[in-house]
Design a protein around this motif. Structure first.
Motif, PDB file in Angstrom:
ATOM      1  N   ALA A  75       0.738  -1.371  -0.280  1.00  0.00           N
ATOM      2  CA  ALA A  75       0.157   0.475   0.068  1.00  0.00           C
ATOM      3  C   ALA A  75       0.698   0.843  -0.145  1.00  0.00           C
ATOM      4  N   THR A  76       2.280   1.076   0.426  1.00  0.00           N
ATOM      5  CA  THR A  76       3.251   2.613   0.147  1.00  0.00           C
ATOM      6  C   THR A  76       4.004   2.669  -1.043  1.00  0.00           C
ATOM      7  N   MET A  77       4.478   0.949  -0.432  1.00  0.00           N
ATOM      8  CA  MET A  77       5.573   1.045  -1.328  1.00  0.00           C
ATOM      9  C   MET A  77       6.560   2.453  -1.929  1.00  0.00           C
ATOM     10  N   GLU A  78       7.674   2.545  -0.781  1.00  0.00           N
ATOM     11  CA  GLU A  78       8.320   4.023  -1.014  1.00  0.00           C
ATOM     12  C   GLU A  78       9.238   3.907   1.151  1.00  0.00           C
ATOM     13  N   PRO A  79       9.940   4.552   0.699  1.00  0.00           N
ATOM     14  CA  PRO A  79      10.458   4.773   2.085  1.00  0.00           C
ATOM     15  C   PRO A  79      10.161   6.150   2.767  1.00  0.00           C
ATOM     16  N   ARG A  80       9.744   5.446   4.581  1.00  0.00           N
ATOM     17  CA  ARG A  80       9.019   6.399   5.176  1.00  0.00           C
ATOM     18  C   ARG A  80       9.914   7.056   5.930  1.00  0.00           C
ATOM     19  N   ILE A  81      10.240   8.259   5.423  1.00  0.00           N
ATOM     20  CA  ILE A  81      11.892   8.801   6.928  1.00  0.00           C
ATOM     21  C   ILE A  81      11.319   9.994   7.383  1.00  0.00           C
ATOM     22  N   ALA A  82      10.597   9.874   7.988  1.00  0.00           N
ATOM     23  CA  ALA A  82      10.643  11.442   8.829  1.00  0.00           C
ATOM     24  C   ALA A  82      11.349  12.915   9.464  1.00  0.00           C
ATOM     25  N   GLU A  83      10.649  13.497   8.481  1.00  0.00           N
ATOM     26  CA  GLU A  83      11.085  15.061   8.142  1.00  0.00           C
ATOM     27  C   GLU A  83      11.644  15.034   9.524  1.00  0.00           C
ATOM     28  N   ARG A  84      13.125  16.175   9.406  1.00  0.00           N
ATOM     29  CA  ARG A  84      13.316  16.582  11.397  1.00  0.00           C
ATOM     30  C   ARG A  84      13.203  17.941  11.468  1.00  0.00           C
ATOM     31  N   ASP A  85      13.120  19.029  12.288  1.00  0.00           N
ATOM     32  CA  ASP A  85      13.285  20.509  13.074  1.00  0.00           C
ATOM     33  C   ASP A  85      14.509  20.287  12.158  1.00  0.00           C
ATOM     34  N   ASP A  86      14.733  21.967  12.141  1.00  0.00           N
ATOM     35  CA  ASP A  86      16.256  22.233  11.156  1.00  0.00           C
ATOM     36  C   ASP A  86      17.299  22.566  12.033  1.00  0.00           C
ATOM     37  N   ASP A  87      16.872  22.578  13.488  1.00  0.00           N
ATOM     38  CA  ASP A  87      17.677  22.321  14.402  1.00  0.00           C
ATOM     39  C   ASP A  87      18.644  21.005  14.871  1.00  0.00           C
ATOM     40  N   GLU A  88      17.803  20.156  14.182  1.00  0.00           N
ATOM     41  CA  GLU A  88      18.062  18.068  13.978  1.00  0.00           C
ATOM     42  C   GLU A  88      19.297  18.342  12.725  1.00  0.00           C
ATOM     43  N   MET A  89      19.995  17.603  12.939  1.00  0.00           N
ATOM     44  CA  MET A  89      20.951  16.993  11.947  1.00  0.00           C
ATOM     45  C   MET A  89      20.607  16.273  11.286  1.00  0.00           C
ATOM     46  N   SER A  90      20.481  16.838   9.635  1.00  0.00           N
ATOM     47  CA  SER A  90      19.695  15.866   8.650  1.00  0.00           C
ATOM     48  C   SER A  90      19.572  14.313   8.523  1.00  0.00           C
ATOM     49  N   ILE A  91      19.282  13.693   7.676  1.00  0.00           N
ATOM     50  CA  ILE A  91      19.455  12.074   7.610  1.00  0.00           C
ATOM     51  C   ILE A  91      20.512  11.979   6.639  1.00  0.00           C
ATOM     52  N   MET A  92      20.973  12.581   5.704  1.00  0.00           N
ATOM     53  CA  MET A  92      22.228  12.561   4.552  1.00  0.00           C
ATOM     54  C   MET A  92      23.237  13.065   5.580  1.00  0.00           C
ATOM     55  N   ALA A  93      23.402  14.174   6.095  1.00  0.00           N
ATOM     56  CA  ALA A  93      24.706  14.339   6.772  1.00  0.00           C
ATOM     57  C   ALA A  93      24.663  13.669   7.786  1.00  0.00           C
ATOM     58  N   GLU A  94      23.894  12.749   8.662  1.00  0.00           N
ATOM     59  CA  GLU A  94      24.438  11.760   9.459  1.00  0.00           C
ATOM     60  C   GLU A  94      25.089  10.585   9.536  1.00  0.00           C
TER      61      GLU A  94
ATOM     62  N   LEU B 131      10.509  22.711  -9.349  1.00  0.00           N
ATOM     63  CA  LEU B 131       9.664  23.595  -9.744  1.00  0.00           C
ATOM     64  C   LEU B 131       8.037  23.290 -10.560  1.00  0.00           C
ATOM     65  N   ASN B 132       7.927  21.663 -10.103  1.00  0.00           N
ATOM     66  CA  ASN B 132       7.391  20.942  -9.610  1.00  0.00           C
ATOM     67  C   ASN B 132       6.979  20.748  -8.463  1.00  0.00           C
ATOM     68  N   ARG B 133       5.705  20.017  -7.786  1.00  0.00           N
ATOM     69  CA  ARG B 133       4.660  19.630  -7.600  1.00  0.00           C
ATOM     70  C   ARG B 133       4.012  18.590  -7.436  1.00  0.00           C
ATOM     71  N   ALA B 134       4.152  17.881  -8.342  1.00  0.00           N
ATOM     72  CA  ALA B 134       3.876  16.183  -8.545  1.00  0.00           C
ATOM     73  C   ALA B 134       3.997  15.620  -7.244  1.00  0.00           C
ATOM     74  N   ASP B 135       3.605  14.395  -7.020  1.00  0.00           N
ATOM     75  CA  ASP B 135       3.410  13.777  -5.894  1.00  0.00           C
ATOM     76  C   ASP B 135       4.501  12.558  -6.810  1.00  0.00           C
ATOM     77  N   PRO B 136       6.172  12.449  -6.562  1.00  0.00           N
ATOM     78  CA  PRO B 136       6.576  11.790  -7.449  1.00  0.00           C
ATOM     79  C   PRO B 136       6.241  10.284  -6.943  1.00  0.00           C
ATOM     80  N   GLY B 137       5.041   9.994  -6.006  1.00  0.00           N
ATOM     81  CA  GLY B 137       4.977   8.503  -5.808  1.00  0.00           C
ATOM     82  C   GLY B 137       3.785   7.960  -6.768  1.00  0.00           C
ATOM     83  N   SER B 138       3.126   8.897  -6.960  1.00  0.00           N
ATOM     84  CA  SER B 138       1.519   8.583  -8.188  1.00  0.00           C
ATOM     85  C   SER B 138       2.364   7.624  -9.724  1.00  0.00           C
ATOM     86  N   ARG B 139       1.615   7.293  -9.749  1.00  0.00           N
ATOM     87  CA  ARG B 139       2.037   6.392 -11.162  1.00  0.00           C
ATOM     88  C   ARG B 139       1.521   7.165 -12.050  1.00  0.00           C
TER      89      ARG B 139
END
Length: 376
Positions: free
Chosen positions: A82-101, A246-254
Protein backbone atom coordinates in the motif's frame (compact mmCIF):
# COMPACT_ATOMS: atom_id res chain seq x y z
CA UNK A 1 58.94 28.49 -6.91
CA UNK A 2 55.62 26.87 -6.05
CA UNK A 3 55.93 23.60 -4.09
CA UNK A 4 55.12 20.35 -5.92
CA UNK A 5 52.01 18.72 -4.45
CA UNK A 6 50.93 15.13 -5.14
CA UNK A 7 47.36 14.03 -4.32
CA UNK A 8 46.78 10.57 -2.86
CA UNK A 9 43.91 8.61 -1.38
CA UNK A 10 44.74 8.26 2.29
CA UNK A 11 41.69 6.27 3.37
CA UNK A 12 38.06 5.47 2.71
CA UNK A 13 35.00 5.02 4.92
CA UNK A 14 31.71 3.17 4.58
CA UNK A 15 28.33 3.39 6.32
CA UNK A 16 25.93 0.50 5.67
CA UNK A 17 22.29 0.58 6.87
CA UNK A 18 21.20 -2.19 9.21
CA UNK A 19 18.19 -3.25 7.12
CA UNK A 20 18.43 -5.23 3.89
CA UNK A 21 15.78 -6.36 1.40
CA UNK A 22 16.29 -9.65 -0.42
CA UNK A 23 14.99 -10.25 -3.92
CA UNK A 24 12.48 -12.75 -2.54
CA UNK A 25 11.08 -10.14 -0.14
CA UNK A 26 10.97 -7.51 -2.86
CA UNK A 27 9.24 -9.80 -5.36
CA UNK A 28 6.66 -10.82 -2.75
CA UNK A 29 5.78 -7.18 -2.12
CA UNK A 30 5.74 -6.21 -5.79
CA UNK A 31 3.60 -9.15 -6.88
CA UNK A 32 1.10 -8.44 -4.08
CA UNK A 33 0.83 -4.90 -5.45
CA UNK A 34 0.35 -6.25 -9.00
CA UNK A 35 -2.46 -8.55 -7.84
CA UNK A 36 -4.23 -5.68 -6.08
CA UNK A 37 -3.87 -3.38 -9.07
CA UNK A 38 -5.12 -5.95 -11.59
CA UNK A 39 -8.06 -6.94 -9.37
CA UNK A 40 -9.08 -3.32 -8.81
CA UNK A 41 -8.92 -2.63 -12.55
CA UNK A 42 -10.27 -5.96 -13.82
CA UNK A 43 -13.12 -4.45 -15.83
CA UNK A 44 -10.94 -1.80 -17.45
CA UNK A 45 -8.29 -4.40 -18.23
CA UNK A 46 -10.90 -6.66 -19.84
CA UNK A 47 -12.15 -3.72 -21.92
CA UNK A 48 -8.62 -2.93 -23.07
CA UNK A 49 -8.64 0.47 -21.37
CA UNK A 50 -5.94 -0.37 -18.81
CA UNK A 51 -2.91 -2.60 -19.31
CA UNK A 52 -2.53 -5.42 -16.82
CA UNK A 53 0.65 -5.29 -14.77
CA UNK A 54 3.03 -8.23 -15.00
CA UNK A 55 4.53 -9.91 -11.92
CA UNK A 56 8.26 -9.98 -11.25
CA UNK A 57 10.48 -12.86 -10.16
CA UNK A 58 13.79 -13.46 -8.41
CA UNK A 59 15.14 -15.07 -11.59
CA UNK A 60 14.20 -12.06 -13.71
CA UNK A 61 15.92 -9.60 -11.34
CA UNK A 62 19.14 -11.57 -11.05
CA UNK A 63 19.37 -12.19 -14.78
CA UNK A 64 18.69 -8.53 -15.60
CA UNK A 65 21.05 -7.01 -13.06
CA UNK A 66 23.04 -9.45 -10.93
CA UNK A 67 21.48 -7.89 -7.82
CA UNK A 68 20.40 -10.23 -5.01
CA UNK A 69 19.73 -7.78 -2.17
CA UNK A 70 20.00 -4.10 -1.25
CA UNK A 71 20.40 -2.12 2.00
CA UNK A 72 17.78 0.53 2.77
CA UNK A 73 17.15 3.14 5.43
CA UNK A 74 13.41 2.36 5.62
CA UNK A 75 12.50 -1.27 4.91
CA UNK A 76 8.94 -1.84 6.14
CA UNK A 77 7.22 0.94 4.13
CA UNK A 78 9.05 -0.11 0.96
CA UNK A 79 7.70 -3.66 1.31
CA UNK A 80 4.16 -2.56 2.18
CA UNK A 81 2.12 -2.97 -1.05
CA UNK A 82 0.00 0.00 0.00
CA UNK A 83 3.03 2.31 0.37
CA UNK A 84 6.00 1.01 -1.63
CA UNK A 85 8.35 3.88 -0.84
CA UNK A 86 10.56 4.81 2.11
CA UNK A 87 9.07 6.75 4.99
CA UNK A 88 11.77 8.84 6.64
CA UNK A 89 10.44 11.38 9.13
CA UNK A 90 11.29 15.02 8.56
CA UNK A 91 13.54 16.53 11.20
CA UNK A 92 13.42 19.98 12.73
CA UNK A 93 15.82 22.53 11.29
CA UNK A 94 17.92 22.41 14.44
CA UNK A 95 18.36 18.62 14.12
CA UNK A 96 21.01 17.01 11.94
CA UNK A 97 19.64 15.85 8.59
CA UNK A 98 19.74 12.16 7.76
CA UNK A 99 22.09 12.60 4.77
CA UNK A 100 24.56 14.52 6.93
CA UNK A 101 24.23 11.90 9.67
CA UNK A 102 25.18 8.93 7.51
CA UNK A 103 27.78 10.95 5.60
CA UNK A 104 29.48 11.87 8.87
CA UNK A 105 29.57 8.20 9.93
CA UNK A 106 31.39 7.26 6.72
CA UNK A 107 33.69 10.28 6.99
CA UNK A 108 34.67 9.50 10.57
CA UNK A 109 35.61 5.97 9.58
CA UNK A 110 37.85 7.33 6.81
CA UNK A 111 39.49 9.74 9.24
CA UNK A 112 40.02 6.98 11.80
CA UNK A 113 41.58 4.69 9.21
CA UNK A 114 43.98 7.46 8.19
CA UNK A 115 44.79 8.39 11.79
CA UNK A 116 43.60 11.89 10.98
CA UNK A 117 41.75 14.42 13.12
CA UNK A 118 38.89 16.42 11.63
CA UNK A 119 40.82 19.58 12.47
CA UNK A 120 43.41 18.51 9.88
CA UNK A 121 40.88 18.60 7.02
CA UNK A 122 40.59 21.72 4.86
CA UNK A 123 37.49 21.02 2.79
CA UNK A 124 34.44 18.79 2.40
CA UNK A 125 32.75 17.92 -0.89
CA UNK A 126 29.35 16.26 -0.68
CA UNK A 127 29.25 14.42 -4.00
CA UNK A 128 25.97 12.52 -4.44
CA UNK A 129 23.21 11.93 -6.96
CA UNK A 130 20.26 13.14 -4.88
CA UNK A 131 20.53 15.93 -2.34
CA UNK A 132 18.09 16.09 0.53
CA UNK A 133 17.62 19.84 0.02
CA UNK A 134 18.99 22.62 -2.20
CA UNK A 135 20.49 24.69 0.64
CA UNK A 136 22.14 25.10 3.01
CA UNK A 137 24.59 22.73 1.34
CA UNK A 138 24.72 19.21 2.72
CA UNK A 139 28.50 19.47 2.63
CA UNK A 140 28.47 22.47 4.97
CA UNK A 141 26.29 20.58 7.45
CA UNK A 142 28.70 17.63 7.30
CA UNK A 143 31.58 20.06 7.78
CA UNK A 144 29.85 21.51 10.85
CA UNK A 145 29.10 18.07 12.26
CA UNK A 146 32.72 17.01 11.92
CA UNK A 147 34.10 20.26 13.32
CA UNK A 148 36.13 21.19 10.23
CA UNK A 149 37.36 24.76 9.79
CA UNK A 150 37.51 25.32 6.05
CA UNK A 151 35.07 25.28 3.15
CA UNK A 152 32.49 22.86 1.76
CA UNK A 153 30.10 22.55 -1.17
CA UNK A 154 27.77 20.08 -2.87
CA UNK A 155 28.20 18.59 -6.33
CA UNK A 156 25.95 16.31 -8.35
CA UNK A 157 27.04 14.31 -11.39
CA UNK A 158 24.62 11.44 -10.71
CA UNK A 159 26.39 8.06 -10.51
CA UNK A 160 29.76 9.65 -11.25
CA UNK A 161 29.60 12.17 -8.40
CA UNK A 162 32.23 10.46 -6.24
CA UNK A 163 34.87 10.14 -8.96
CA UNK A 164 34.22 13.70 -10.11
CA UNK A 165 34.61 14.68 -6.48
CA UNK A 166 37.93 12.84 -6.23
CA UNK A 167 39.32 14.70 -9.26
CA UNK A 168 38.07 18.01 -7.83
CA UNK A 169 39.72 17.24 -4.48
CA UNK A 170 42.92 16.16 -6.23
CA UNK A 171 42.95 19.41 -8.21
CA UNK A 172 42.68 21.43 -4.98
CA UNK A 173 45.65 19.53 -3.58
CA UNK A 174 47.71 19.93 -6.78
CA UNK A 175 47.03 23.67 -6.77
CA UNK A 176 47.98 24.02 -3.12
CA UNK A 177 44.50 25.26 -2.16
CA UNK A 178 44.00 22.38 0.31
CA UNK A 179 46.14 19.65 1.81
CA UNK A 180 43.32 17.38 3.01
CA UNK A 181 39.87 17.04 1.42
CA UNK A 182 36.96 14.74 2.32
CA UNK A 183 34.74 13.55 -0.54
CA UNK A 184 31.53 12.28 1.08
CA UNK A 185 28.78 10.47 -0.85
CA UNK A 186 25.60 9.81 1.15
CA UNK A 187 23.28 8.00 -1.25
CA UNK A 188 19.69 7.46 -0.14
CA UNK A 189 18.67 6.32 -3.59
CA UNK A 190 15.61 4.41 -2.36
CA UNK A 191 13.82 7.76 -2.24
CA UNK A 192 13.95 8.38 -5.99
CA UNK A 193 13.19 4.81 -7.09
CA UNK A 194 9.80 3.83 -8.50
CA UNK A 195 9.19 0.69 -6.44
CA UNK A 196 6.06 0.01 -8.56
CA UNK A 197 7.96 -0.30 -11.84
CA UNK A 198 8.80 -3.91 -12.78
CA UNK A 199 11.81 -2.89 -14.89
CA UNK A 200 13.53 -0.83 -12.20
CA UNK A 201 12.05 -1.56 -8.75
CA UNK A 202 15.00 -3.77 -7.82
CA UNK A 203 17.89 -1.48 -8.78
CA UNK A 204 18.84 0.86 -5.96
CA UNK A 205 20.02 0.70 -2.36
CA UNK A 206 21.15 3.13 0.37
CA UNK A 207 24.66 3.70 1.71
CA UNK A 208 27.27 6.38 2.42
CA UNK A 209 30.97 6.46 1.53
CA UNK A 210 33.85 8.82 2.15
CA UNK A 211 37.23 9.25 0.46
CA UNK A 212 40.06 11.23 2.08
CA UNK A 213 42.25 12.88 -0.57
CA UNK A 214 45.46 14.45 0.73
CA UNK A 215 48.90 15.68 -0.25
CA UNK A 216 51.43 12.84 -0.18
CA UNK A 217 53.60 14.72 2.31
CA UNK A 218 51.04 14.23 5.09
CA UNK A 219 49.50 10.93 3.94
CA UNK A 220 49.70 7.83 6.14
CA UNK A 221 51.46 4.63 5.12
CA UNK A 222 50.18 2.81 3.19
CA UNK A 223 48.13 4.99 0.83
CA UNK A 224 47.17 5.15 -2.84
CA UNK A 225 48.96 7.46 -5.26
CA UNK A 226 46.55 9.08 -7.73
CA UNK A 227 48.29 8.50 -11.06
CA UNK A 228 45.72 10.36 -13.13
CA UNK A 229 42.05 11.17 -13.48
CA UNK A 230 39.82 11.73 -16.48
CA UNK A 231 36.21 12.90 -16.67
CA UNK A 232 33.76 12.91 -19.57
CA UNK A 233 30.11 13.93 -20.03
CA UNK A 234 27.76 13.47 -22.99
CA UNK A 235 24.14 14.61 -22.75
CA UNK A 236 21.51 11.87 -22.85
CA UNK A 237 17.87 11.56 -21.83
CA UNK A 238 18.15 7.79 -21.42
CA UNK A 239 18.53 8.13 -17.63
CA UNK A 240 16.44 10.91 -16.13
CA UNK A 241 14.62 12.22 -13.05
CA UNK A 242 12.38 15.27 -13.48
CA UNK A 243 11.49 15.90 -9.85
CA UNK A 244 12.53 19.28 -8.50
CA UNK A 245 11.43 22.54 -6.91
CA UNK A 246 9.77 23.75 -10.12
CA UNK A 247 7.14 21.03 -9.91
CA UNK A 248 4.88 19.88 -7.11
CA UNK A 249 3.70 16.55 -8.49
CA UNK A 250 3.59 13.62 -6.08
CA UNK A 251 6.68 11.56 -7.03
CA UNK A 252 4.93 8.41 -5.79
CA UNK A 253 1.98 8.72 -8.17
CA UNK A 254 1.74 6.36 -11.13
CA UNK A 255 0.54 9.41 -13.10
CA UNK A 256 3.96 11.08 -12.74
CA UNK A 257 6.58 8.33 -13.18
CA UNK A 258 9.02 10.81 -14.74
CA UNK A 259 9.40 12.48 -11.33
CA UNK A 260 11.25 9.36 -10.21
CA UNK A 261 14.14 7.42 -11.72
CA UNK A 262 13.44 6.39 -15.32
CA UNK A 263 15.78 4.88 -17.87
CA UNK A 264 15.97 3.21 -21.25
CA UNK A 265 18.10 0.34 -20.00
CA UNK A 266 18.98 -1.29 -23.31
CA UNK A 267 20.02 2.03 -24.85
CA UNK A 268 22.13 2.84 -21.79
CA UNK A 269 23.88 -0.53 -22.01
CA UNK A 270 24.56 -0.16 -25.73
CA UNK A 271 25.88 3.41 -25.52
CA UNK A 272 27.69 3.51 -22.18
CA UNK A 273 29.81 0.34 -22.42
CA UNK A 274 31.85 1.46 -25.47
CA UNK A 275 32.13 5.04 -24.20
CA UNK A 276 33.49 3.94 -20.80
CA UNK A 277 35.84 1.36 -22.28
CA UNK A 278 37.27 3.84 -24.77
CA UNK A 279 37.85 6.51 -22.11
CA UNK A 280 39.66 4.05 -19.84
CA UNK A 281 41.92 2.82 -22.64
CA UNK A 282 42.67 6.34 -23.88
CA UNK A 283 43.59 7.56 -20.39
CA UNK A 284 45.69 4.45 -19.70
CA UNK A 285 47.64 5.14 -22.89
CA UNK A 286 48.16 8.78 -21.89
CA UNK A 287 49.47 7.68 -18.50
CA UNK A 288 51.61 4.96 -20.13
CA UNK A 289 49.80 2.26 -18.18
CA UNK A 290 49.31 -1.16 -19.73
CA UNK A 291 45.58 -1.80 -19.10
CA UNK A 292 46.12 -5.56 -19.31
CA UNK A 293 48.40 -5.30 -16.27
CA UNK A 294 45.96 -3.43 -14.05
CA UNK A 295 45.78 -5.45 -10.86
CA UNK A 296 42.18 -4.62 -10.08
CA UNK A 297 39.19 -2.72 -11.46
CA UNK A 298 36.73 -1.16 -9.02
CA UNK A 299 33.88 -0.43 -11.40
CA UNK A 300 30.56 1.29 -10.89
CA UNK A 301 28.12 -1.23 -9.45
CA UNK A 302 25.10 -0.78 -11.70
CA UNK A 303 24.81 -3.91 -13.78
CA UNK A 304 26.84 -7.11 -13.77
CA UNK A 305 26.68 -7.46 -17.55
CA UNK A 306 28.03 -3.95 -18.16
CA UNK A 307 30.91 -4.50 -15.77
CA UNK A 308 31.78 -7.82 -17.36
CA UNK A 309 31.99 -6.30 -20.85
CA UNK A 310 33.92 -3.21 -19.76
CA UNK A 311 36.43 -5.28 -17.80
CA UNK A 312 36.90 -7.62 -20.75
CA UNK A 313 37.60 -4.72 -23.13
CA UNK A 314 40.06 -3.14 -20.71
CA UNK A 315 41.94 -6.24 -19.56
CA UNK A 316 41.70 -8.15 -22.82
CA UNK A 317 40.13 -11.19 -21.18
CA UNK A 318 37.17 -12.22 -19.03
CA UNK A 319 37.82 -10.78 -15.58
CA UNK A 320 37.46 -12.95 -12.50
CA UNK A 321 36.12 -11.79 -9.15
CA UNK A 322 39.60 -10.95 -7.94
CA UNK A 323 40.31 -8.67 -10.91
CA UNK A 324 36.89 -6.98 -10.90
CA UNK A 325 35.15 -7.49 -7.53
CA UNK A 326 31.39 -7.19 -7.20
CA UNK A 327 29.40 -5.65 -4.36
CA UNK A 328 26.33 -5.16 -6.54
CA UNK A 329 24.87 -8.49 -5.43
CA UNK A 330 24.49 -7.44 -1.78
CA UNK A 331 24.37 -3.62 -2.00
CA UNK A 332 22.45 -3.12 -5.24
CA UNK A 333 23.15 -0.01 -7.29
CA UNK A 334 24.18 2.70 -4.81
CA UNK A 335 24.79 5.33 -7.48
CA UNK A 336 28.06 7.24 -6.97
CA UNK A 337 29.03 5.15 -3.93
CA UNK A 338 29.22 1.82 -5.78
CA UNK A 339 32.79 1.94 -7.08
CA UNK A 340 33.95 3.37 -3.75
CA UNK A 341 32.34 0.49 -1.82
CA UNK A 342 34.11 -1.96 -4.14
CA UNK A 343 37.41 -0.17 -3.52
CA UNK A 344 36.86 0.11 0.25
CA UNK A 345 36.08 -3.59 0.67
CA UNK A 346 38.55 -4.98 -1.87
CA UNK A 347 41.82 -3.06 -1.78
CA UNK A 348 43.67 -3.84 1.46
CA UNK A 349 45.13 -7.06 0.03
CA UNK A 350 46.99 -5.37 -2.83
CA UNK A 351 50.75 -4.96 -2.60
CA UNK A 352 53.03 -1.97 -3.05
CA UNK A 353 53.34 -1.12 -6.74
CA UNK A 354 50.00 -2.67 -7.75
CA UNK A 355 47.98 -0.43 -10.04
CA UNK A 356 44.21 -0.28 -10.30
CA UNK A 357 41.29 1.75 -11.57
CA UNK A 358 38.28 3.29 -9.84
CA UNK A 359 35.65 4.02 -12.47
CA UNK A 360 32.06 5.24 -12.40
CA UNK A 361 29.49 5.95 -15.08
CA UNK A 362 25.85 6.92 -15.21
CA UNK A 363 23.27 9.58 -15.98
CA UNK A 364 24.37 12.54 -17.93
CA UNK A 365 25.95 10.51 -19.45
CA UNK A 366 28.95 10.88 -17.17
CA UNK A 367 32.15 8.87 -16.77
CA UNK A 368 34.89 9.30 -14.19
CA UNK A 369 38.20 7.41 -14.01
CA UNK A 370 40.75 7.45 -11.20
CA UNK A 371 43.96 5.45 -11.78
CA UNK A 372 45.72 4.59 -8.53
CA UNK A 373 48.91 2.85 -7.36
CA UNK A 374 49.49 1.20 -4.00
CA UNK A 375 52.17 3.00 -2.03
CA UNK A 376 53.86 1.14 0.84
Amino acid sequence: MQPDFHPVISATGLFTPTESISNAELVGSFNAYVERHNAANAAAIAAGEVEALQPSSVEFIEKASGIKARYVMSKEPVLDPATMEPRIAERDDDEMSIMAEIGIKAARQALDRAGRDAADVDAVLCAASNMQRPYPAMAIEIQQGLGIDGFAFDMNVACSSATFGIQTAADYVRAGNARSVLVVSPEITSGHLNWRDRDSHFIFGDVATAVLVEDSSIAPTPHWDILGTKLKTVFSNNIRNNFGFLNRADPGSRDTPDKLFVQEGRKVFKEVVPMVSALILEEAERLRIDPAKLRRLWLHQANAGMNRLIAQRVLGHEADEDESPTVLDTYGNTSSAGSIIAFHLNSDDLEAGDEGLICSFGAGYSVGTVFVKRHA
